[in-house]
Design a protein around this motif. Structure first.
Motif, PDB file in Angstrom:
ATOM      1  N   GLY A  96      97.876  -1.309  -5.772  1.00 45.72           N
ATOM      2  CA  GLY A  96      97.435  -0.425  -6.836  1.00 45.72           C
ATOM      3  C   GLY A  96      96.367   0.521  -6.337  1.00 45.72           C
ATOM      4  O   GLY A  96      96.260   0.795  -5.131  1.00 45.72           O
ATOM      5  N   GLY A  97      95.530   0.971  -7.267  1.00 44.70           N
ATOM      6  CA  GLY A  97      94.531   1.956  -6.909  1.00 44.70           C
ATOM      7  C   GLY A  97      93.561   1.483  -5.851  1.00 44.70           C
ATOM      8  O   GLY A  97      93.165   2.250  -4.963  1.00 44.70           O
ATOM      9  N   SER A  98      93.174   0.218  -5.891  1.00 47.51           N
ATOM     10  CA  SER A  98      92.189  -0.278  -4.925  1.00 47.51           C
ATOM     11  C   SER A  98      92.714  -0.202  -3.495  1.00 47.51           C
ATOM     12  O   SER A  98      92.020   0.274  -2.583  1.00 47.51           O
ATOM     13  N   SER A  99      93.946  -0.669  -3.274  1.00 43.42           N
ATOM     14  CA  SER A  99      94.508  -0.656  -1.922  1.00 43.42           C
ATOM     15  C   SER A  99      94.700   0.762  -1.407  1.00 43.42           C
ATOM     16  O   SER A  99      94.378   1.075  -0.248  1.00 43.42           O
ATOM     17  N   ILE A 100      95.228   1.624  -2.263  1.00 47.47           N
ATOM     18  CA  ILE A 100      95.493   2.987  -1.817  1.00 47.47           C
ATOM     19  C   ILE A 100      94.188   3.754  -1.640  1.00 47.47           C
ATOM     20  O   ILE A 100      94.059   4.591  -0.739  1.00 47.47           O
ATOM     21  N   ASP A 101      93.188   3.470  -2.466  1.00 53.71           N
ATOM     22  CA  ASP A 101      91.881   4.103  -2.289  1.00 53.71           C
ATOM     23  C   ASP A 101      91.250   3.673  -0.961  1.00 53.71           C
ATOM     24  O   ASP A 101      90.686   4.494  -0.242  1.00 53.71           O
ATOM     25  N   VAL A 102      91.316   2.371  -0.653  1.00 52.30           N
ATOM     26  CA  VAL A 102      90.788   1.909   0.630  1.00 52.30           C
ATOM     27  C   VAL A 102      91.515   2.597   1.772  1.00 52.30           C
ATOM     28  O   VAL A 102      90.895   3.079   2.743  1.00 52.30           O
ATOM     29  N   ALA A 103      92.838   2.660   1.682  1.00 55.52           N
ATOM     30  CA  ALA A 103      93.628   3.289   2.740  1.00 55.52           C
ATOM     31  C   ALA A 103      93.270   4.767   2.896  1.00 55.52           C
ATOM     32  O   ALA A 103      93.163   5.271   4.024  1.00 55.52           O
ATOM     33  N   ARG A 104      93.080   5.463   1.783  1.00 54.57           N
ATOM     34  CA  ARG A 104      92.709   6.881   1.858  1.00 54.57           C
ATOM     35  C   ARG A 104      91.329   7.025   2.521  1.00 54.57           C
ATOM     36  O   ARG A 104      91.090   7.929   3.317  1.00 54.57           O
ATOM     37  N   GLY A 105      90.422   6.112   2.152  1.00 56.04           N
ATOM     38  CA  GLY A 105      89.105   6.130   2.771  1.00 56.04           C
ATOM     39  C   GLY A 105      89.170   5.887   4.269  1.00 56.04           C
ATOM     40  O   GLY A 105      88.496   6.559   5.061  1.00 56.04           O
ATOM     41  N   VAL A 106      89.977   4.917   4.678  1.00 56.11           N
ATOM     42  CA  VAL A 106      90.157   4.645   6.104  1.00 56.11           C
ATOM     43  C   VAL A 106      90.720   5.877   6.808  1.00 56.11           C
ATOM     44  O   VAL A 106      90.272   6.260   7.906  1.00 56.11           O
ATOM     45  N   ASN A 107      91.679   6.530   6.184  1.00 55.26           N
ATOM     46  CA  ASN A 107      92.306   7.699   6.787  1.00 55.26           C
ATOM     47  C   ASN A 107      91.306   8.842   6.944  1.00 55.26           C
ATOM     48  O   ASN A 107      91.329   9.571   7.938  1.00 55.26           O
ATOM     49  N   ILE A 108      90.427   9.002   5.958  1.00 56.70           N
ATOM     50  CA  ILE A 108      89.399  10.046   6.048  1.00 56.70           C
ATOM     51  C   ILE A 108      88.454   9.779   7.211  1.00 56.70           C
ATOM     52  O   ILE A 108      88.184  10.663   8.034  1.00 56.70           O
ATOM     53  N   VAL A 109      87.955   8.542   7.299  1.00 62.29           N
ATOM     54  CA  VAL A 109      86.949   8.228   8.313  1.00 62.29           C
ATOM     55  C   VAL A 109      87.555   8.208   9.715  1.00 62.29           C
ATOM     56  O   VAL A 109      86.931   8.666  10.683  1.00 62.29           O
ATOM     57  N   ARG A 110      88.784   7.705   9.840  1.00 62.53           N
ATOM     58  CA  ARG A 110      89.354   7.606  11.194  1.00 62.53           C
ATOM     59  C   ARG A 110      89.618   8.999  11.772  1.00 62.53           C
ATOM     60  O   ARG A 110      89.643   9.185  12.993  1.00 62.53           O
ATOM     61  N   ILE A 111      89.782  10.011  10.923  1.00 60.70           N
ATOM     62  CA  ILE A 111      90.003  11.374  11.409  1.00 60.70           C
ATOM     63  C   ILE A 111      88.711  12.171  11.459  1.00 60.70           C
ATOM     64  O   ILE A 111      88.469  12.941  12.394  1.00 60.70           O
TER      65      ILE A 111
END
Length: 385
Positions: A96-111
């Protein structure tokens, strides 16, 4: 140029999750994805089958399954660590929102580097973030399409939003099989979250005739299919239609935004741990009542979507009032959302949050000024039956 409709996410509707994910990875040349989800979903047979198919096709995947509700910034940074440890090239977010929000956050920071809370600042620059494949397991948050993520700052106990069109998913994969076992209570809460996305978008300062048409269709789909999904979770047609509505509602978050209903949900949800979809549903009647003097036609149309027929001799206020009651009936009786009193939070406690609501970032999208007096009126309406 004032663009009113933008869509950057590739949306795939599928009945075969594993082959679809494999096709996406091959198309984009990704070979080392990191799965991001919670521990429960990591044990889901459909997820495990998908991982087996990837393994047999020389896709080297790793799993980060430490996601929790209202994810703190530390969870995002732990996910960044897992991404680097695997030398991943992409992310498959399931949940849900929590998993996808974490993933989006990871994607932002890793780039982009740095710390996730750095990007809560309005002037923070976020470069394009490809490589996120989002698979929703609820029908409500719209995170698979949204340009926003919400992260909890543990020190301040605040939910903070990060907004960037450059951080949306590269793909959103809709598979109704992922939501057939969604519990009734969660089906209600997430479905009402999607309805609020559409209703608030329809009554936002950012709305346009283009977004209005889509928001109206979203509410129509939910009014007609969400009760069926609540009644029988195995109703695949209902699940699929609700999932589509929720995804479209997530798209509208990027184009029409939300308003003070989400402000209340963010402030109260982080402080009292109110389920987000329930919080926006408790807020919506007050919001519709508050905006009806300036948007009477739109509020009345929401009533029509919910099945009302108006009499010729009714004035705009009467129609809007009936529309608000029609939503309450849909929320409380048709769907059966549990009463807000179950949380045991007094009106006096709610009113203490008036200032925080006025300063929450989405309050400014409301088509009437939100000062502390207005916030207090809205908080008095919060959860009323």
């Amino acid at each position: 140029m004032n663009v009113k409709l933008l869509q950057r996410v590739k949306v795939v509707d599928t009945d075969d999750l594993s082959s679809t994910i494999l096709d996406i990875l091959r198309t984009e040349g990704y070979k080392r994805p990191l799965f991001i989800m919670d521990h429960f979903l990591a044990e889901m047979p459909l997820v495990q089958t998908t991982q087996e198919v990837l393994g047999k096709n020389n896709i080297q995947y790793a799993v980060f399954d430490k996601v929790v509700s209202d994810p703190p910034a530390a969870t995002v940074m732990d996910g960044v660590g897992a991404f680097k440890a695997h030398q991943a090239d992409s992310i498959i977010a399931i949940g849900g929102g929590s998993s996808i929000d974490v993933a989006r956050g990871v994607n932002i920071v890793r780039i982009n580097g740095g710390y996730i809370l750095d990007y809560t600042k309005p002037d923070a620059t976020i470069k394009p973030c490809p490589g996120l494949i989002a698979i929703p397991t609820t029908s409500g948050t719209g995170s698979e399409m949204s340009n926003a993520l919400v992260v909890t700052d543990v020190d301040s106990q605040k939910k903070l939003a990060i907004l960037s069109d450059n951080a949306v998913s590269e793909y959103a994969v809709l598979c109704p099989d992922m939501v057939l076992s969604l519990p009734k209570k969660m089906t209600i809460a997430t479905g009402l979250d999607a309805f609020s996305h559409a209703a608030e978008g329809d009554t936002s300062r950012l709305s346009s005739p283009v977004t209005d048409a889509i928001c109206e269709k979203i509410m129509f789909l939910l009014a007609n299919y969400l009760p069926r999904a609540v009644e029988n979770g195995q109703d695949r047609e209902a699940r699929q239609r609700v999932m589509v509505a929720a995804t479209l509602a997530g798209w509208m978050l990027n184009n029409a935004g939300t308003n003070v209903g989400h402000s209340m949900a963010h402030v109260l949800g982080s402080k009292y741990h109110i389920v987000h979809g329930e919080a926006v549903a408790y807020a919506l009647p007050g919001v519709l009542k508050f905006v009806s003097p300036v948007l009477p036609k739109k509020v009345a149309e929401i009533g029509q979507i919910l099945g009302l027929t108006y009499r010729e001799n009714e004035d705009e206020k009467q129609r809007a009032d009936r529309a608000v009651e029609a939503y309450r009936q849909f929320r409380d009786e048709t769907l059966g959302l549990h009463p807000f009193s179950d949380y045991g939070i007094s009106t006096e406690e709610l009113l203490e949050n008036a200032s925080a609501v006025t300063h929450e970032q989405f309050a400014g999208n409301t088509p009437r000024n939100i000062d502390e007096d207005a916030a207090e009126k809205l908080l008095r309406e919060f959860g009323n039956r």
